[in-house]
Design a protein around this motif. Structure first.
Motif, PDB file in Angstrom:
ATOM      1  N   TRP A 163      -3.919  -1.668  -1.695  1.00 33.87           N
ATOM      2  CA  TRP A 163      -3.445  -1.439  -3.066  1.00 33.87           C
ATOM      3  C   TRP A 163      -3.530  -2.729  -3.862  1.00 33.87           C
ATOM      4  O   TRP A 163      -2.967  -3.749  -3.481  1.00 33.87           O
ATOM      5  N   ARG A 175       2.884   1.034  -3.653  1.00 33.65           N
ATOM      6  CA  ARG A 175       1.948   1.070  -4.791  1.00 33.65           C
ATOM      7  C   ARG A 175       2.604   0.624  -6.107  1.00 33.65           C
ATOM      8  O   ARG A 175       2.622   1.370  -7.090  1.00 33.65           O
ATOM      9  N   SER A 218       0.823  -1.208   0.000  1.00 31.28           N
ATOM     10  CA  SER A 218       0.000   0.000   0.000  1.00 31.28           C
ATOM     11  C   SER A 218       0.858   1.259   0.000  1.00 31.28           C
ATOM     12  O   SER A 218       0.516   2.260  -0.626  1.00 31.28           O
TER      13      SER A 218
END
Length: 206
Positions: A120, A85, A82
């Motif tokens: 993500w 990314r 996350s």
């Protein structure tokens, strides 16, 4: 393009993705899961300098036992993914080593489509080969079906970076000692000079 290589231990990143790291040093980051000792950490830094990439993160989990708490490991990798990314996430083949199996399983879960807010979704997932084991205890349907074309300079950097890991050196006939020859054979079979093999788990182009 943002690429993240998950390495169970220092040297797995070079064994599996050394050519990729040399080819895309500014676009690729390495996340090392197990805590290395001082010797291996120094070797990692030398190998990193040879390959030319800058971004590296150490998670500091117990070497040989990173999968002891799989829920925690997945949570850690969820947060890493996350934060970073990536467009592409590279995972180790789940071979003989328990840490490789744990890293693969947790990495696949971290790459999942989730209902959790803030998670993500990594568009593309790849599995890389670590040429150190000739048997697999883990049944999968993974196939080496994606090949990264390399320049000779990329593969030479990979060979030099592997040489930096002197504490892990193997004498005599061994796949680790024929990395450049393997890259030529794999590449020549696809009508290119040099290549690294990967298994494509999921590929999304946007």
């Amino acid at each position: 393009m943002r690429r993240v290589v998950l390495a169970p231990h220092c040297d797995d990143e070079t064994l599996g993705c050394g050519g990729l790291l040399a080819k895309y040093p500014g676009e690729t980051s390495v996340v090392v899961i197990a805590m290395p000792d001082d010797v291996r950490r120094k070797e990692f830094n030398v190998a990193k300098d040879i390959l030319g990439y800058e971004s590296a993160i150490f998670l500091g989990l117990c070497d040989g036992n990173i999968g002891e708490d799989m829920h925690r490991l997945v949570g850690i990798l969820d947060q890493v993914v996350s934060d970073m990314r990536p467009d592409e996430l590279y995972l180790p083949f789940p071979s003989m080593h328990q840490d490789h199996i744990a890293a693969y399983e947790a990495g696949i879960r971290a790459g999942r489509l989730s209902m959790s807010e803030g998670h993500w979704f990594t568009p593309s997932l790849y599995v890389y080969d670590v040429a150190a084991y000739d048997l697999s205890l883990y049944p999968t349907d993974l196939k080496w079906d994606f090949f990264e074309s390399l320049r000779e300079d990329d593969i030479d950097k990979k060979v030099d970076a592997l040489s930096a890991y002197s504490s892990q050196a193997v004498t005599g006939p061994h796949p680790i000692n024929s990395v450049k020859q393997q890259a030529a054979v794999i590449g020549n079979a696809r009508q290119i000079d040099w290549a690294e093999p990967y298994s494509l788990v999921r590929g999304v182009r946007v």
